[in-house]
Scaffold this motif. Structure first.
Motif, PDB file in Angstrom:
ATOM      1  N   LYS A 289       0.835  -1.204   0.000  1.00 15.34           N
ATOM      2  CA  LYS A 289       0.000   0.000   0.000  1.00 15.34           C
ATOM      3  C   LYS A 289       0.866   1.249   0.000  1.00 15.34           C
ATOM      4  O   LYS A 289       1.762   1.382   0.830  1.00 15.34           O
ATOM      5  CB  LYS A 289      -0.909   0.001   1.232  1.00 15.34           C
ATOM      6  CG  LYS A 289      -1.823  -1.217   1.279  1.00 15.34           C
ATOM      7  CD  LYS A 289      -2.670  -1.233   2.540  1.00 15.34           C
ATOM      8  CE  LYS A 289      -3.536  -2.485   2.576  1.00 15.34           C
ATOM      9  NZ  LYS A 289      -4.269  -2.602   3.855  1.00 15.34           N
TER      10      LYS A 289
ATOM     11  N   ARG B  24       5.208  -8.650   5.238  1.00 18.12           N
ATOM     12  CA  ARG B  24       5.099  -7.252   4.805  1.00 18.12           C
ATOM     13  C   ARG B  24       6.483  -6.612   4.786  1.00 18.12           C
ATOM     14  O   ARG B  24       7.392  -7.004   5.523  1.00 18.12           O
ATOM     15  CB  ARG B  24       4.177  -6.453   5.757  1.00 18.12           C
ATOM     16  CG  ARG B  24       2.723  -6.893   5.734  1.00 18.12           C
ATOM     17  CD  ARG B  24       1.983  -6.542   4.460  1.00 18.12           C
ATOM     18  NE  ARG B  24       1.668  -5.137   4.306  1.00 18.12           N
ATOM     19  CZ  ARG B  24       0.516  -4.570   4.664  1.00 18.12           C
ATOM     20  NH1 ARG B  24      -0.444  -5.282   5.208  1.00 18.12           N
ATOM     21  NH2 ARG B  24       0.316  -3.273   4.463  1.00 18.12           N
TER      22      ARG B  24
ATOM     23  N   CYS C 283      -7.427  -2.688  10.500  1.00 17.46           N
ATOM     24  CA  CYS C 283      -7.994  -1.951   9.368  1.00 17.46           C
ATOM     25  C   CYS C 283      -8.581  -0.620   9.822  1.00 17.46           C
ATOM     26  O   CYS C 283      -8.710   0.304   9.021  1.00 17.46           O
ATOM     27  CB  CYS C 283      -9.068  -2.782   8.688  1.00 17.46           C
ATOM     28  SG  CYS C 283      -8.445  -4.376   8.136  1.00 17.46           S
TER      29      CYS C 283
HETATM   30  C1  HEM Z   1     -13.614  -7.006   4.582  1.00 17.24           C
HETATM   31  C2  HEM Z   1     -12.733  -7.740   4.979  1.00 17.24           C
HETATM   32  C3  HEM Z   1     -11.343  -7.317   5.265  1.00 17.24           C
HETATM   33  C4  HEM Z   1     -10.358  -8.210   5.357  1.00 17.24           C
HETATM   34  C5  HEM Z   1     -10.476  -9.696   5.127  1.00 17.24           C
HETATM   35  C6  HEM Z   1      -9.164  -7.481   5.695  1.00 17.24           C
HETATM   36  C7  HEM Z   1      -7.951  -8.083   5.918  1.00 17.24           C
HETATM   37  C8  HEM Z   1      -6.858  -7.418   6.392  1.00 17.24           C
HETATM   38  C9  HEM Z   1      -5.667  -8.047   6.869  1.00 17.24           C
HETATM   39  C10 HEM Z   1      -5.434  -9.550   6.904  1.00 17.24           C
HETATM   40  C11 HEM Z   1      -4.818  -7.055   7.263  1.00 17.24           C
HETATM   41  C12 HEM Z   1      -3.448  -7.222   7.879  1.00 17.24           C
HETATM   42  C13 HEM Z   1      -2.457  -7.230   6.826  1.00 17.24           C
HETATM   43  C14 HEM Z   1      -1.074  -7.500   7.338  1.00 17.24           C
HETATM   44  O1  HEM Z   1      -0.748  -7.170   8.488  1.00 17.24           O
HETATM   45  O2  HEM Z   1      -0.298  -8.026   6.543  1.00 17.24           O
HETATM   46  C15 HEM Z   1      -5.468  -5.803   6.999  1.00 17.24           C
HETATM   47  C16 HEM Z   1      -4.918  -4.555   7.233  1.00 17.24           C
HETATM   48  C17 HEM Z   1      -5.532  -3.370   6.873  1.00 17.24           C
HETATM   49  N1  HEM Z   1      -6.736  -3.235   6.224  1.00 17.24           N
HETATM   50 FE1  HEM Z   1      -8.084  -4.689   5.999  1.00 17.24          FE
HETATM   51  N2  HEM Z   1      -9.449  -6.159   5.762  1.00 17.24           N
HETATM   52  C18 HEM Z   1     -10.773  -5.998   5.503  1.00 17.24           C
HETATM   53  C19 HEM Z   1     -11.452  -4.814   5.475  1.00 17.24           C
HETATM   54  C20 HEM Z   1     -10.840  -3.578   5.470  1.00 17.24           C
HETATM   55  C21 HEM Z   1     -11.534  -2.342   5.401  1.00 17.24           C
HETATM   56  C22 HEM Z   1     -13.036  -2.186   5.342  1.00 17.24           C
HETATM   57  C23 HEM Z   1     -10.594  -1.376   5.390  1.00 17.24           C
HETATM   58  C24 HEM Z   1     -10.816   0.101   5.342  1.00 17.24           C
HETATM   59  C25 HEM Z   1     -11.714   0.652   6.155  1.00 17.24           C
HETATM   60  C26 HEM Z   1      -9.314  -1.999   5.479  1.00 17.24           C
HETATM   61  C27 HEM Z   1      -8.094  -1.334   5.530  1.00 17.24           C
HETATM   62  C28 HEM Z   1      -6.966  -1.901   6.053  1.00 17.24           C
HETATM   63  C29 HEM Z   1      -5.882  -1.140   6.591  1.00 17.24           C
HETATM   64  C30 HEM Z   1      -5.769   0.375   6.581  1.00 17.24           C
HETATM   65  C31 HEM Z   1      -4.992  -2.054   7.129  1.00 17.24           C
HETATM   66  C32 HEM Z   1      -3.749  -1.721   7.931  1.00 17.24           C
HETATM   67  C33 HEM Z   1      -2.618  -1.323   7.117  1.00 17.24           C
HETATM   68  C34 HEM Z   1      -1.937  -2.502   6.600  1.00 17.24           C
HETATM   69  O3  HEM Z   1      -1.220  -3.166   7.380  1.00 17.24           O
HETATM   70  O4  HEM Z   1      -2.101  -2.762   5.415  1.00 17.24           O
HETATM   71  N3  HEM Z   1      -9.499  -3.336   5.516  1.00 17.24           N
HETATM   72  N4  HEM Z   1      -6.706  -6.048   6.464  1.00 17.24           N
END
Ligand code: HEM
Ligand code: SF4
Lengths: 555, 100
Positions: free
Chosen positions: A178, A261, A466
């Motif tokens: 990202k 990551r 997230c």
């Molecule tokens: C709908 C199901 C979703 C799943 C399955 C999901 C899954 C994940 C996972 C597994 C991570 C951790 C990634 C890592 O540490 O390698 C993550 C981080 C993140 N996700 Fe989601 N997410 C979802 C929804 C969302 C939504 C709705 C948003 C925005 C509002 C979002 C934004 C982010 C952000 C900002 C991070 C933290 C930054 C990062 O480490 O990338 N995600 N997500």
């Protein structure tokens, strides 16, 4: 496509015929895959990677379609179409996310091809919203409007989009990637907690260059990014980004999802990572990656300013209710006589980031009337009309109020970021939305909110973060304790130039107790604050102990 | 999302849940041997029969009717899932705007 073609001056990037043909091919391909899946010719194991490549997740109660909004820019036709999709194929709602995208939470598999066609009618898609690729680049919601802007970040966000879309080397990275980019000295994009954060700036000669940070992130292991370079000249931008990605692609830990990551690599290698990027960059055939000024100029033309009128700044009407809204929602513009307006998607007791089909249509109409048909999605899950005439503000406010979109709480305690949490998300360990709703109801009094002042509360429903809880002034993380939801609180995080990871304050609170705990934190702040101090300032001055004592002191 | 065949042995009666392939909606499977929209009135498998139940439920995946089958421990009254997450799966989101 005529009725849907954006007006001449709506500054989203305009697709050409090649882009459109590509989208049509992708939809036809996915339509075939869905048909084969429904007919039982593809198993779920075979189909899952295909659906994810098209933005389709399976969540707790249904499929979810995540639609890309490149760097959060929409025109009225696009927003209207999102409203139509919400009404026709979802339950009349869409959910705007911290990554400036939109999610539809009640998608049916059999409807997805038609939904993708409807998106393609307005040059939108759901590609690269999942998987271990370069995701949507996010940027400043006030791009092209903010008085403090030095470089228009949309130009370079679009260059990154074109570079990263279907880049053959980077479709199977060790993990998702990202990027956030800002062109203003005040960081409104949380650059330092992204895999790569870019600050576009100018040197004394007025040339554009980039400060590049890498290895930031939230999730299980929150880390503030490391600055790799203070200055990458414009022409070398893609070469340098390519070098960063190559080092990561070669060395990222593919065998361990918790360590895959870039942040882990950068943390472990430290300065050696910077040196490796430099060596890769030196070795690259740099001519091949040179960003020609003509290309930059051609893309910049897509973001030329709308036809602003020559106006003077205007005094605002006296109406006190309007004044309260304006104080929270209206922001200075670089053009005299104009302003940027943030539209709150956080009504008291509402679901942060949700908008109904009618609200999307109302905002699309108001943007057409008052903001050259331009809308932005913010990473705080609100919307922005970037270019509004000051003389139109009162009329705009009335239009927003009629649509239930005039809550004057931008930047205040009820302007909460919340991830979908266990109400929708299959990975969740606890709910986050109802916590946000209850906090917002507790602090419903707007006079009280204005008295408390700027305070960011962010809530995540599991350690993936997230909802950005680590970088909130007050962060709330829902975890599972023997089958029940409990909530940990962190204090003192920040997502801007002084980025910081919040500190865990102590044992977790129950679902019932967590709102009282937030209130205790706020009353402690009020009791200790010096004149003009925000919550975060007081916290930094007096430290964590007074808050801890107030929360955990024996009754 | 095919089922992982691990699962610690059940200590309470179980029913099975999954998402329906076509529309993703949550469905439930008890000793009746059919996938249903509602958990109410399904007959749980006794802990000792849980593995046998899983094999029956997984047939729904092989028939491409459902996705992501897994066992849910329940209180047979209702039946009602013991864990909060599956109680939400039964009720739909706890948030008013989009009640199931
Ligand atoms: C709908 C199901 C979703 C799943 C399955 C999901 C899954 C994940 C996972 C597994 C991570 C951790 C990634 C890592 O540490 O390698 C993550 C981080 C993140 N996700 Fe989601 N997410 C979802 C929804 C969302 C939504 C709705 C948003 C925005 C509002 C979002 C934004 C982010 C952000 C900002 C991070 C933290 C930054 C990062 O480490 O990338 N995600 N997500
Ligand atoms: S933080 Fe956890 S619960 Fe919230 S959306 Fe991300 S994965 Fe789901």
């Amino acid at each position: 496509m005529n009725a849907l073609t954006p007006p001449q001056y709506a500054r989203t990037y305009r697709y050409d015929e090649i882009d459109r043909e590509f989208l049509q091919e992708r939809i036809a391909e996915f339509r075939g895959q869905v048909e084969r899946r429904l007919a039982g010719e593809l198993t779920e194991d075979e189909f899952k990677p295909l659906r994810l490549m098209n933005g389709l997740y399976l969540q707790l109660h249904a499929y979810m379609l995540r639609v890309a909004i490149p760097y959060g820019l929409l025109n009225s036709a696009q927003l209207r179409q999102l409203g139509k999709i919400a009404r026709r194929w979802d339950r009349g709602f869409g959910h705007f996310t911290t990554r400036q995208n939109i999610q539809f939470n009640w998608t049916k598999l059999e409807d997805v091809p038609a939904m993708l066609e409807a998106l393609a009618e307005v040059d939108m898609h759901a590609i690269q919203t999942s998987g271990n690729c370069i995701r949507n680049t996010t940027t400043d919601e006030y791009a092209g409007a903010s008085p403090d802007e030095v470089v228009d970040p949309r130009v370079y966000a679009e260059i990154l989009r074109q570079w990263s879309t279907l880049h053959p080397e980077f479709t199977w990275l060790p993990r998702k990637f990202k990027i956030a980019i800002t062109g203003a000295p005040h960081d409104r994009v949380a650059a330092q907690v992204h895999d790569v954060g870019v600050l576009a700036k100018r040197n004394e000669r007025g040339e554009v260059g980039f400060e590049v940070h890498a290895g930031g992130g939230l999730g299980r292991t929150p880390i503030i990014a490391r600055k790799l370079r203070d200055w990458v000249p414009e022409a070398e931008f893609l070469a340098y980004m390519e070098a960063v990605l190559r080092v990561y692609n070669a060395l990222g830990q593919r065998d361990n999802i918790y360590k895959a990551r870039i942040k882990i690599l950068v943390r472990d290698l430290g300065d050696e990572f910077t040196q490796m990027v430099e060596r890769e960059y030196e070795r690259m055939p740099r001519d091949k990656y040179r960003l020609d000024p003509e290309i930059v100029a051609a893309i910049a033309a897509h973001f030329a300013p709308p036809p602003f009128a020559a106006l003077d700044d205007q005094p605002l009407p006296e109406d006190p209710e309007f004044r309260q809204w304006a104080e929270a929602s209206v922001r200075a513009h670089k053009k005299p006589g104009y302003a940027s307006v943030t539209i709150s998607l956080k009504p008291i007791g509402g679901i942060p980031g949700d908008a109904s089909a009618e609200q999307m249509e109302a905002v699309a109409d108001l943007a057409e009337r008052h903001s050259f048909g331009e809308i932005r999605v913010t990473h705080v899950q609100n919307l922005v009309l970037p270019h509004v005439r000051q003389e139109d503000l009162h009329a705009l406010w009335q239009g927003l109020r009629a649509a239930g979109l005039a809550t004057p709480n931008i930047g205040l305690i009820s302007d909460i970021i919340a991830c979908p949490g266990m109400d929708y998300c299959a990975l969740a360990t606890a709910r986050s939305i109802p916590i946000a709703q209850r906090i917002s109801e507790r602090f419903a009094s707007l006079d009280r909110q204005h008295d408390i002042g700027e305070c960011f509360i962010n809530i995540s429903g599991c350690i993936n973060a997230c909802g950005h809880h680590h970088v909130a002034h007050i962060g709330i993380l829902g975890v599972d304790k023997r089958g029940e939801e409990v909530y940990q609180i962190t204090l003192g995080g920040s997502a801007t130039n002084d980025a910081a990871i919040g500190e865990l304050i102590g044992p977790a609170f129950s679902y019932d107790a967590v709102v009282d705990a937030v209130e205790t934190l706020i009353t402690t702040y009020i009791a200790h604050r010096a004149a003009g101090e925000r919550f975060i300032d007081t916290y930094r001055r007096i430290g964590v102990m007074p808050f801890k004592d107030a929360l955990y002191a024996p009754a | 999302m095919s089922t992982k065949a691990k699962a610690r042995p059940a200590t309470a009666p179980v029913v099975f849940t999954a998402n329906r392939l076509r529309d993703g909606r949550v469905v439930w499977f008890g000793a009746e041997g059919t996938w249903r929209d509602r958990i109410d009135g399904t007959t749980p498998f006794a802990p000792a029969a849980a593995e046998e139940g899983l094999a029956l439920a997984q047939q729904g995946e092989r028939d491409q009717q459902v996705v992501g089958v897994y066992a849910v421990e329940v209180d047979p009254a209702g039946p009602t899932p013991l864990k909060f997450r599956e109680r939400l799966r039964v009720q739909g989101p706890s948030v008013a705007a989009e009640a199931a």
